[in-house]
Design a protein around this motif. Structure first.
Motif, PDB file in Angstrom:
ATOM      1  N   UNK A 160       0.867  -1.175   0.000  1.00 56.84           N
ATOM      2  CA  UNK A 160       0.000   0.000   0.000  1.00 56.84           C
ATOM      3  C   UNK A 160       0.908   1.230   0.000  1.00 56.84           C
ATOM      4  N   UNK A 161       0.699   2.104  -0.950  1.00 55.07           N
ATOM      5  CA  UNK A 161       1.574   3.268  -1.057  1.00 55.07           C
ATOM      6  C   UNK A 161       0.737   4.538  -0.942  1.00 55.07           C
ATOM      7  N   UNK A 162       1.129   5.372  -0.010  1.00 48.28           N
ATOM      8  CA  UNK A 162       0.477   6.674   0.151  1.00 48.28           C
ATOM      9  C   UNK A 162       1.325   7.722  -0.535  1.00 48.28           C
ATOM     10  N   UNK A 163       0.732   8.330  -1.526  1.00 47.02           N
ATOM     11  CA  UNK A 163       1.433   9.329  -2.318  1.00 47.02           C
ATOM     12  C   UNK A 163       0.708  10.657  -2.162  1.00 47.02           C
ATOM     13  N   UNK A 164       1.386  11.630  -1.671  1.00 46.72           N
ATOM     14  CA  UNK A 164       0.793  12.948  -1.409  1.00 46.72           C
ATOM     15  C   UNK A 164      -0.442  12.821  -0.514  1.00 46.72           C
ATOM     16  N   UNK A 165      -0.355  11.959   0.456  1.00 48.84           N
ATOM     17  CA  UNK A 165      -1.423  11.813   1.440  1.00 48.84           C
ATOM     18  C   UNK A 165      -2.589  10.945   1.008  1.00 48.84           C
ATOM     19  N   UNK A 166      -2.500  10.402  -0.188  1.00 49.99           N
ATOM     20  CA  UNK A 166      -3.624   9.601  -0.692  1.00 49.99           C
ATOM     21  C   UNK A 166      -3.133   8.206  -1.038  1.00 49.99           C
ATOM     22  N   UNK A 167      -3.983   7.226  -0.776  1.00 52.79           N
ATOM     23  CA  UNK A 167      -3.633   5.857  -1.134  1.00 52.79           C
ATOM     24  C   UNK A 167      -3.580   5.742  -2.644  1.00 52.79           C
ATOM     25  N   UNK A 168      -2.418   5.364  -3.148  1.00 52.24           N
ATOM     26  CA  UNK A 168      -2.217   5.334  -4.595  1.00 52.24           C
ATOM     27  C   UNK A 168      -2.432   3.925  -5.113  1.00 52.24           C
ATOM     28  N   UNK A 169      -3.577   3.699  -5.698  1.00 51.11           N
ATOM     29  CA  UNK A 169      -3.838   2.418  -6.342  1.00 51.11           C
ATOM     30  C   UNK A 169      -3.988   1.270  -5.368  1.00 51.11           C
ATOM     31  N   UNK A 170      -3.746   0.077  -5.878  1.00 54.07           N
ATOM     32  CA  UNK A 170      -3.892  -1.107  -5.042  1.00 54.07           C
ATOM     33  C   UNK A 170      -2.632  -1.959  -5.149  1.00 54.07           C
ATOM     34  N   UNK A 171      -2.310  -2.647  -4.059  1.00 57.40           N
ATOM     35  CA  UNK A 171      -1.075  -3.434  -4.046  1.00 57.40           C
ATOM     36  C   UNK A 171      -1.122  -4.553  -5.073  1.00 57.40           C
ATOM     37  N   UNK A 172      -0.192  -4.512  -5.973  1.00 59.22           N
ATOM     38  CA  UNK A 172      -0.102  -5.573  -6.970  1.00 59.22           C
ATOM     39  C   UNK A 172      -1.381  -5.764  -7.760  1.00 59.22           C
ATOM     40  N   UNK A 173      -2.175  -4.732  -7.863  1.00 55.65           N
ATOM     41  CA  UNK A 173      -3.418  -4.827  -8.614  1.00 55.65           C
ATOM     42  C   UNK A 173      -4.437  -5.727  -7.951  1.00 55.65           C
ATOM     43  N   UNK A 174      -4.386  -5.808  -6.623  1.00 62.22           N
ATOM     44  CA  UNK A 174      -5.391  -6.573  -5.891  1.00 62.22           C
ATOM     45  C   UNK A 174      -5.013  -8.013  -5.649  1.00 62.22           C
ATOM     46  N   UNK A 175      -3.803  -8.374  -6.026  1.00 59.87           N
ATOM     47  CA  UNK A 175      -3.381  -9.760  -5.833  1.00 59.87           C
ATOM     48  C   UNK A 175      -2.788  -9.962  -4.450  1.00 59.87           C
ATOM     49  N   UNK A 176      -3.032  -8.991  -3.588  1.00 60.70           N
ATOM     50  CA  UNK A 176      -2.355  -8.972  -2.298  1.00 60.70           C
ATOM     51  C   UNK A 176      -2.668 -10.186  -1.442  1.00 60.70           C
ATOM     52  N   UNK A 177      -3.908 -10.625  -1.425  1.00 62.67           N
ATOM     53  CA  UNK A 177      -4.264 -11.718  -0.537  1.00 62.67           C
ATOM     54  C   UNK A 177      -3.580 -13.014  -0.975  1.00 62.67           C
ATOM     55  N   UNK A 178      -3.511 -13.209  -2.280  1.00 64.57           N
ATOM     56  CA  UNK A 178      -2.821 -14.396  -2.761  1.00 64.57           C
ATOM     57  C   UNK A 178      -1.335 -14.329  -2.412  1.00 64.57           C
ATOM     58  N   UNK A 179      -0.839 -13.084  -2.347  1.00 59.10           N
ATOM     59  CA  UNK A 179       0.589 -12.927  -2.091  1.00 59.10           C
ATOM     60  C   UNK A 179       0.974 -13.383  -0.694  1.00 59.10           C
ATOM     61  N   UNK A 180       0.007 -13.505   0.172  1.00 59.28           N
ATOM     62  CA  UNK A 180       0.310 -13.911   1.536  1.00 59.28           C
ATOM     63  C   UNK A 180       0.718 -15.367   1.613  1.00 59.28           C
ATOM     64  N   UNK A 181       0.265 -16.150   0.688  1.00 57.26           N
ATOM     65  CA  UNK A 181       0.450 -17.587   0.854  1.00 57.26           C
ATOM     66  C   UNK A 181       1.637 -18.122   0.069  1.00 57.26           C
TER      67      UNK A 181
END
Lengths: 385, 566
Positions: free
Chosen positions: A364-385
């Motif tokens: 998760x990246x905050x750029x200029x105080x705003x959340x910029x996009x989504x981690x890995x295009x939403x593949x974040x949960x799969x990335x946990x395993x």
């Protein structure tokens, strides 16, 4: 006066206003076409072939060996006797690696880069990792570059430019004493100098004629797991410093993101040492989005000669006296092999091509105080395993 | 200056003498009131209860009496949690081991040295000794008389005061320093059972706690710390003996930010969050779980609970359904959620699509009631029964074969539900597993550290279950059913009553919990209201033996309708 009764500062009351202010607008992605990551790896790509083919002349010399080479045969023999070990250490770690005014062969390698300095033993193999940076055909020299030999990549790509690899891959500090890589091939320490990657305006990760890649310094360290690897899903904040916000234009073809050459600057510090800057001129990226939501691929760039010694420089005097690196020789070799940023007046090249592995984990990246996009295009949960 | 070595044993003996003297009790003699709280004209009544201070209580008292900048360093003997009970009950039977006493001794000396060092001395020591190298009983008396009542949480008797004055004098004689003598005396007070234990005494009627014991009970319940000056004065003036005075103090105390500390302490005990610090996970399986994460999970739970019940004053049952919690960056990784603040905590609302809801969805609950390398529907289900519903579940037989369930890579039985089927169908196991597993299995979409997962070994996870005859699907639905169950609110009431009095459920006055539960419900399940009801109850101020005697309890309860709570 009676005993004091102090109230504790209570988390909820005190923190409430702050966190509410911070969380305003921060909970929802800015858009769904931005993929956000934390940089996990941008290290020198290393190809280890048969050492007899890679380094037929043997390994490059160490500081210790370089010092001995300056001595007469009789003196070498004397110094190498066990009873003279203290004197030997004092001489090569003292007089040889240090110069006037507190100069050191690694932190001030330019000062020690003298005409009589021996060169490194360079890689003779035709195979080397990296990217074709200059696009020159065999036997030709591209504008802005200096004549040099190219490698063929381990996967068969011709025209690979990686003079840094050629210069150092026979040095134990990079090649390693046995089968593993040396300490200096470990890359840049993005846990101490964190950086984030944003891939913006992505309409399709299969084919997209234009995307924007931002590589920016972050003020936050990513979370590390028990193996000291970056954990997907860290929250990172982009450092508010335009110098360390590098914008690259790119395109995606058949799932591969390729960027156009651009100069990149990031802050850089080694563990426990003061920092400097990482300068990578005309950097190009060639990346794939992985199933775990991360980015993997390669980077190629031209790195200014002294900046290419960033790790030894930042490592301080111990790089010579402890790690045994003869930095002045490495610098001289890089000068000789330099192939980028040619000065039209002198004809000399100021930088050396380098090939790197590139990795980034979804974050998760905050750029200029705003959340910029989504981690890995939403593949974040799969990335946990 | 360090005391000469030859004096060390003597000094140590003096400190221990303070402990022994306090254990034996001191004779009393009237003393006219002077600066500070008046001396007691009589010794405290018969001791009817002793509860050892918890670590948090010790720290809170020191911070409140001497200031937060006084450092408390040392190891505290752990308090034992009896089976199916609170640590508050364990504290009532807690002793101090020799090693533990040594730690208290070191802490006491360190604290005393800080209180009387150059930086802090002027705050507490209003007089100057006639000769800094000699004993000064008058100056020592002035200091001890001011500090003593807040250390012992009651006025000192004149005999006690003179005992500690004499200790200061003997210490000064040995060290040739007035200040060191006073340090010694204060250190001695800090290892006295009067300080290390919450000593409760009965008043003149022998049935009810005396005023200072009431004040202590009240302050530890609401603040998890000792009484402040106003509460001590209210006790001194008999204001805690009538409903009006008691209500006034209670209202003031509940409005104080320190009420958060009281709620934190109770819910730490109630939800067994003290155990979170000891949670270890297999880092091969859960690479992201560190001690820091464990500490954060506990803090997250407490922030959530305290915000909901204290800051927002929301009904307790809604804790099972709330989507509001707090995250920091480290937990953001576990929750896979963005956290804007680089440091500290920020509010976070669980997305509606996410099944991580309420207390059951908190990482602390999920990680605590799991095994090192895997989740445990049985431990989780048992925790729901025992911790949240106060329904004890028997321990498993010693010869249970867990190998089938522990085989988490079983190619056929891929999910915990499939592996647990053996236990649910085996008559020996089924009795307990039928009451635990249906509540734990719906939490299986969270692994052993509380991270979300959709599948186990590639197989989808079934999170359906039944509770009190109602079928449900997922944590949110289970949380809702728990919020509607009278068992959960009655359990909270029971535990709060136990916590407040330090006695087990069996020894609580008959009918008290029912009355509290009824009031709790009528008041919209507000936690503050529950604490208020407990604190205003005659049962709360009754001596433990009186509570156990039906006739005496009946006499006390009959006073509930009157304005008298003595």
């Amino acid at each position: 006066m009676g005993p004091r009764f102090k109230l504790r500062t209570l988390g909820i009351a005190a923190g409430g206003a702050l966190v509410i202010a911070l969380s305003t607008g921060a909970g929802k992605p800015q858009d769904n076409t931005t993929y956000s990551f934390v940089l996990t790896n941008m290290a020198m790509a290393f190809y280890r072939g048969d050492e007899k083919i890679d380094c037929p002349e043997g390994r490059s010399h160490t500081v210790r060996e370089a010092f001995l080479a300056t001595q007469s045969a009789a003196e070498r023999e004397r110094l190498l006797k066990p009873e003279n070990s203290v004197e030997f250490e004092r001489k090569y770690k003292g007089d040889f690696v240090n110069g006037p005014g507190g100069r050191n062969i690694c932190t001030d390698s330019a000062y020690f880069d003298t005409p009589d300095r021996a060169l490194q033993k360079t890689v003779q193999s035709k195979i080397g990792p990296g990217i074709d940076l200059d696009g020159a055909t065999a036997g030709q020299t591209a504008p802005g570059t200096c004549a040099h030999e190219s490698f063929t990549s381990p996967t068969g790509e011709a025209g690979v430019d990686n003079q840094f690899f050629r210069a150092v891959a026979c040095n134990t500090a990079w090649r390693g004493a046995s089968t593993g890589q040396g300490d200096f091939a470990g890359g840049f320490y993005f846990t101490t100098s964190p950086a984030v990657v944003l891939v913006r305006d992505v309409q399709s990760w299969t084919d997209d004629p234009h995307v924007e890649v931002i590589i920016a310094a972050s003020r936050d360290k990513p979370m590390l797991d028990a193996d000291q690897k970056t954990v997907p899903g860290s929250s990172m904040t982009v450092l508010d410093n335009p110098r360390y916000r590098n914008v690259l234009n790119g395109r995606i073809e058949h799932g591969v993101l390729t960027t156009e050459p651009a100069n990149l600057v990031l802050p850089y510090a080694w563990v426990g040492a003061s920092g400097g800057e990482l300068l990578l001129n005309h950097i190009r990226l060639r990346l794939r989005l992985m199933p775990d939501g991360g980015l993997q691929g390669q980077a190629g760039a031209y790195q200014p000669i002294d900046n290419a010694l960033a790790v030894p420089h930042v490592g301080g005097p111990g790089v010579a006296s402890v790690a045994g690196l003869e930095c002045a020789s490495v610098r001289k070799t890089l000068r000789v092999l330099a192939d980028g940023d040619r000065d039209p007046k002198t004809g000399q090249c100021a930088s050396v091509s380098i090939g790197m592995n590139f990795g980034a984990a979804p974050a998760f990246v905050f750029d200029k105080g705003v959340l910029a996009g989504s981690p890995g295009g939403g593949a974040i949960r799969q990335a946990q395993r | 200056m360090q005391a000469p070595r030859r004096h060390f044993r003597t000094v140590a003996t003096l400190v221990a003498a303070g402990f022994a003297a306090a254990l034996l009790g001191c004779s009393t003699s009237p003393e006219p009131a002077g600066p500070g709280l008046a001396l007691s004209t009589e010794a405290p009544g018969r001791i009817v209860g002793m509860r050892r201070l918890t670590e948090a209580q010790y720290r809170n008292v020191i911070a409140d009496v001497f200031g937060q900048d006084i450092k408390v360093g040392g190891r505290f003997d752990p308090l034992i949690r009896p089976d199916h009970e609170l640590i508050a009950n364990g504290a009532a039977g807690a002793t101090i081991s020799p090693a533990g006493f040594e730690q208290f001794d070191i802490m006491g000396r360190t604290i005393a040295a800080q209180v009387l060092d150059e930086q802090h001395r002027a705050t507490f020591l209003s007089c100057k000794p006639a000769d800094p190298a000699k004993a000064d009983p008058d100056c020592a008396r002035t200091f001890l008389r001011k500090v003593g009542p807040y250390v012992f949480r009651r006025p000192l008797t004149s005999a006690e005061l003179e005992f500690y004055v004499s200790l200061a004098g003997r210490g000064a004689g040995l060290t040739n320093e007035f200040r060191q003598g006073l340090e010694l005396s204060l250190a001695s007070m800090l290892v006295s059972p009067e300080f290390l234990y919450r000593v409760e005494s009965v008043g003149s009627d022998g049935l009810r706690l005396d005023a200072y014991s009431k004040a202590s009970r009240l302050s530890f319940l609401v603040w998890n710390s000792g009484p402040d000056q106003m509460l001590m004065e209210a006790a001194a003036h008999g204001q805690l003996s009538n409903q009006k005075g008691l209500q006034a103090q209670l209202t003031r105390m509940l409005a104080s930010p320190k009420a958060e500390l009281g709620a934190r302490a109770f819910f730490t005990d109630f939800l067994q969050l003290d155990r979170v610090a000891d949670v270890t996970k297999d880092t091969v399986v859960y690479k992201r779980f560190t001690q820091g994460v464990a500490d954060d999970l506990k803090e997250q739970m407490l922030l959530t609970v305290v915000d909901h019940l204290i800051a927002q004053d929301k009904p307790y049952p809604e804790l099972f359904t709330t989507r509001k919690t707090f995250l920091n960056r480290r937990l953001g990784v576990l929750y896979q959620a963005p956290v804007a603040a680089s440091t500290g905590w920020e509010p976070y609302e669980i997305p509606v699509a996410d099944d991580r809801v309420g207390l059951l969805g908190q990482g602390a609950f999920l990680a605590l009631f799991s095994h090192e390398g895997r989740s445990s529907p049985t431990l989780r289900g048992r925790a729901i029964r025992e911790v949240l519903m106060c329904q004890p579940v028997p321990n498993p037989p010693a010869n249970v074969d867990f190998s089938g369930f522990n085989d988490t890579s079983n190619a056929v039985r891929k999910t915990a539900r499939q592996r647990l089927e053996v236990h649910r169908t085996n008559p020996t196991c089924a009795g307990c597993h039928r009451i635990t597993d249906p509540l734990g299995l719906p939490l299986e979409r969270f692994d052993g550290v509380g991270a979300a997962r959709d599948s186990e070994n590639g197989a989808p996870i079934d999170v359906t279950g039944t509770f009190e005859g109602k079928a449900f699907d997922g944590v949110a639905a289970l949380g809702y059913l728990l919020s509607q169950s009278p068992a959960t609110s009655q359990c909270l009431t029971t535990r709060a009553a136990e916590y407040a009095t330090g006695v087990t459920t069996a020894k609580l006055p008959k009918g008290w919990v029912s009355a509290l539960t009824k009031d709790f419900k009528a008041g919209g399940y507000r936690y503050r209201l529950l604490i208020e009801r407990i604190a205003l109850s005659p049962e709360f101020h009754a001596a433990p033996e009186a509570q156990a005697t039906p006739a005496k309890v009946a006499a006390l309860v009959s006073s509930r309708t009157s304005n008298e709570v003595r």
